[in-house]
Design an enzyme around this catalytic site. Structure first.
Site: not given
Length: 239
Positions: A16, A37, A41, A50, A112-113, A171, A201
């Site tokens: 995100t 999105k 969940t 998100d 999602a994931g 990420g 970062p």
């Protein structure tokens, strides 16, 4: 490109925040941006999700849209089944993204994931939506030990499905990276066959939004409207 599908190689790895950074860099470059999105969940009905977080960090010029929300922090198909709510078909995701692309320069579809997390009873995934959209997929990967395997597997899944990988963004780059993280900077492109397009970062999402927006382009490479250089960054953190 008008649509980018953003997928993690796993969960809780900064997807995100990376999506928000891409949105902020694109807005700074003068582009209109939407964040979609498909399935949120683990968030209550009145809590920000998100997509709302992307607006908070990247700015109110970003359009946010969410298609489905399930209260339990599970894969979308399981979360839908347990809550008694309808699942989400890839065609609906593609239709929503295409509609947003008609009015925005860039649409970021945040999964999602991981890439193959299921959205419905038929086993459809984010990869199926990307195929319908004919959109490139950006992989968000963690920095440390284990990321080479998960990134390689995700890249192979893209290839097996005839999807185009855009690149890899780390990420959450640690302030004091260990040896594995430093080595992975050079090895992530090798195992994935995709260019390294940025490193966000750690704790970037806790920055004041104005600071986040100003700094975001320095975390991302030119294909993502940034100024970041993989060569320079890698030389800064030699293995």
């Amino acid at each position: 490109m008008s649509v980018i599908v953003v997928s993690g190689t796993g969960t809780e790895i900064g997807k995100t925040v990376v999506t928000s950074a891409i949105a902020a860099a694109a807005v700074a470059a003068g582009r209109s941006v939407a964040v979609l999105k498909p399935a949120q969940t683990g968030v209550g009905p009145d809590e920000p999700g998100d997509a709302a977080e992307a607006v908070r960090l990247a700015g109110p010029a970003v359009t946010a849209r969410e298609l489905a929300r399930y209260p339990e922090p599970l894969a979308p198909d399981i979360a839908a089944r347990r809550s008694g709510l309808a699942t989400l078909a890839p065609a609906r995701i593609a239709e929503a993204a295409a509609a947003l692309a008609g009015t925005h320069d860039l649409v970021l579809v945040e999964g999602a994931g991981g890439l193959l997390v299921r959205f419905d009873e038929e086993g459809h995934t984010l990869a199926d939506a990307a195929r319908l959209l004919e959109a490139p997929v950006l992989l968000v990967a963690p920095a440390g030990l284990g990321t080479l395997n998960s990134t390689a597997l995700t890249a192979e899944a893209l290839t097996a499905r005839g999807l185009r990988g855009l690149g890899v963004v780390v990420g959450s780059w640690p302030a004091s990276p260990d040896l594995a993280s430093r080595c992975n900077l050079a090895d992530l492109p090798k195992v994935s066959g995709l260019p390294l397009l940025g490193a966000v970062p750690e704790r970037a999402g806790t920055l004041p939004p104005a600071t986040f927006r100003k700094t975001a382009p320095t975390w991302l490479a030119p294909p993502l409207d940034g100024t970041w250089s993989a060569k320079t960054f890698t030389s800064t953190w030699p293995a």
